[in-house]
Structures are given as structure tokens and as C-alpha cells.
Design a protein around this motif. Structure first.
Motif: not given
Length: 354
Positions: A271-273, A277-287, A345-350
Motif C-alpha cells: 500500500k505504501s509503495l 508511485g512505485i509500481d508493484v511488482p513492476g519496480e518492486v516485488s513484495v512477498t 501470485r501477482d505481487s512478484t515478477t522477475a
């Protein structure tokens, strides 16, 4: 045959009187908390609690309550959101309840933290044993052990009190998650959570650290702000996370993936990311970790990659272990680890190619 450890030996070891040791181990008061803690630690180190019939009084487990059912005490002190309404602890309690019902046993739930109040309502002759859920104080566990009740602890262990314990395999599950993230190209990983909050948080950090070190990567400093995150089931630490992320963004030191100690921290972090304006997961992945439905966010969030903790199964296994302990009282204590599965799920990417 090993020599029996006596109260006098404990007293001599500490340089106090046998009377002080007796008072400290009785759970009845009469000594200050610092002295009691020293006595308990010395008694544990010398093996006093582990020896057979050292000081416990074994009640008759065949006596039933008036309703015709033998019963089990389930103790979950009401601290840090450790309640039956919790999306984590409550599911463990459901597993305990279902298994006890299938075994034809009663369940007495206690949320009292005071040893004296606990003893006022406890009839050792009417119960089979105790299952503790979550963090329980050493003095209370000592008192339960003193009266001879078999103890099984779920998601907690006390190094001073012998008991069977049930955990998810936090170390291996977190190491597998971290290794997967690194396999997908992430090189800057950050663990978020206070590893002193609980044994589970500490083990999750250990698993994360071991995976990082095995890959030869530098372990990022957690930072003072992150040390305060305990993972309670609300977003009261949102301000700390937001401030920390703002500083990372300004200094351009944002990790490519934030590995959170549980799902509540992860959802607050996402939520804070997004608000920054920080894209999740485009810029930062979260687990996350635990696989619970955290629905407090007021903005759309990506579905969370996490580790599924079999909470109901932990509760059921605790009941099974207690019954096994009653049947084989002299067998070695066990620490049982249930496997946790990664849920992608969708919060992570390469990681993005630089």
C-alpha cells in the motif's frame, strides 16, 4: 545413572538459600522477578526440569469432568492480537477444536496471563493436558510443568521448559522463497520485520539470511525503523514503513524485492509503495508469509505471493501429539515441523534487466 539435581544444588550454584529456590520454583511468589528468572535459568541449565519426578505432582488423568468428557486446556494469552478472532491464531484454534471434537474430548479455553488466576480455575485432576498457542510466559509454563501437566506448544517454544512443539518449517520455506526470487534475477533483497518478535519471525529471517549468504550476496541492513515491526494484525506501523520507503526512494537504494515476515507487513508495504508511485511488482516485488486474507486496504492491491502456513493442521497435530505424549510419557520431546508451501501470485515478477 545420572545424579539427581536437587534444590540445594541450584541454591549452591547461585549462592542463595534453598528457601529462595523453593519459593522461586513453587510459582507462589515470595521472591522478586529477577531472582526468580535466575533460579529458573539455573534449574534448566542444571537439568532440574528434565529429570523424572523432579518436582512435579502427577495427577490422575482418568478423572473426567461432570459432563462425562475428559478435557484439554487450551491456553492462548490475549497479547499482541493473539486472539480467537485472529486470522492466524484463530485458525490454529479451529484445528485444535475440530480434532478434540473428533477425539470425543472437551476443550477449556483460557486467555489468562496470571499464574495465580490460572491456578484458581485449574483442576489438574480433571484434565488430560495443555496445548499452548502462541507466546506464553516462562513463569506460567513453569507452573503448568510443576503440577505435572503434559504440554504441547504451537508456534512457540521455551528453552527453559521441556515440552513438545509444533511449528511450520519457517527456515526452509523462507529459504526456498528467497532462492526462487534470486533465480528470477533479484539481487537486492530486503527482509522486513523484527526478528526478535517471535521464534517464527526469527526462523524466517534465518532462512532468508542463509539463502542470501549461500548465493554470496550482501545482506542488506534491516535498519532501526524496521526493527520495530512486529507484525500485529493492523496497519499501526504504516507510518514507519512509509518513512523508510521514502528515504530509500530519495537515495535511490530501493531493493528490487521486499521479503516481509508476514502478510500484514507485506500488505502495508505494498500500500505504501503504490501511494508513493512505485509500481508493484513492476519496480518492486513484495512477498508475505502465512497466507491469510488481509482485507484492510482502501486501495486495490496486487494479490500477494506468500508462504501458506497450514494453520488448522498445526492445531490438529498439537492434539495428536498430546495424546501420543500421554501414551508414551517417557519418550524424548519432539519438535514437529509441518511443511509450508509457496503460493505465487501477482505481487512478484522477475527482476528488470538493468
Amino acid at each position: 545413572m545420572a545424579k539427581k539435581i536437587t534444590m540445594q544444588q541450584i541454591a549452591d550454584h547461585l549462592g542463595v538459600s534453598k528457601f529462595v529456590v523453593s519459593k522461586a520454583l513453587s510459582g507462589k511468589g515470595g521472591v522478586n522477578e529477577d531472582t526468580k528468572e535466575r533460579v529458573i535459568q539455573a534449574a534448566s541449565q542444571l537439568g532440574y526440569f528434565s529429570q523424572k519426578n523432579a518436582y512435579v505432582k502427577k495427577p490422575d488423568r482418568k478423572i473426567a469432568y461432570a459432563n462425562g468428557k475428559q478435557s484439554v486446556i487450551v491456553l492462548m494469552p490475549n497479547i499482541r492480537s493473539q486472539t480467537r478472532e485472529s486470522l492466524y491464531w484463530g485458525r490454529i484454534m479451529e484445528g485444535i477444536s475440530m480434532q478434540l471434537e473428533e477425539e470425543g474430548l472437551g476443550m477449556v479455553i483460557i486467555s489468562e496471563q496470571s499464574v495465580d488466576s490460572f491456578l484458581d480455575i485449574l483442576n489438574p485432576n480433571g484434565i488430560l493436558g495443555l496445548i499452548g498457542v502462541g507466546q506464553i510466559s516462562t513463569p506460567l509454563l513453569l507452573e503448568i510443568h510443576r503440577i505435572g501437566l503434559p504440554i504441547v506448544l504451537v508456534d512457540h517454544e521455551d528453552p527453559l521448559i521441556p515440552s513438545d512443539t509444533i511449528f511450520v518449517n519457517n527456515v526452509d520455506a523462507m529459504a526456498r522463497l528467497a532462492n526462487h526470487l534470486m533465480e528470477t534475477g533479484h539481487q537486492q533483497l530486503q527482509f522486513i520485520g523484527n526478528n526478535r518478535f517471535s521464534r517464527s519471525f526469527r526462523d524466517r529471517f534465518i532462512g532468508f539470511r542463509s539463502a542470501i549468504e549461500e548465493r554470496g550476496l550482501e545482506l542488506q541492513a534491516i535498519g532501526e525503523a524496521m526493527e520495530n515491526l512486529v507484525g500485529v494484525e493492523n496497519n499501526e506501523f504504516a507510518g514507519e514503513i512509509r518513512s523508510w520507503l521514502i528515504n530509500l526512494k530519495k537515495s535511490r537504494t530501493m531493493p528490487t524485492v521486499l521479503v516481509c515476515a508476514n502478510d500484514f507487513i507485506a500488505r502495508t508495504t505494498m500500500k505504501s509503495l503504490i501511494e508513493l508511485g512505485i509500481d508493484v511488482p513492476g519496480e518492486v516485488s513484495v512477498t508475505g508469509f502465512d497466507n491469510i486474507d488481509v482485507g484492510y486496504s482502501d486501495i486495490p492491491l496486487p494479490t500477494l505471493t506468500t508462504v501458506h502456513v497450514p494453520k488448522e493442521a498445526m492445531g490438529r497435530r498439537a492434539v495428536e501429539k498430546l495424546l501420543e505424549r500421554l501414551a508414551k510419557v517417557n519418550e524424548p520431546m519432539e519438535k514437529i515441523l509441518l511443511s509450508g508451501d509457496i503460493v505465487f501470485r501477482d505481487s512478484t515478477t522477475a527482476a528488470r534487466v538493468q
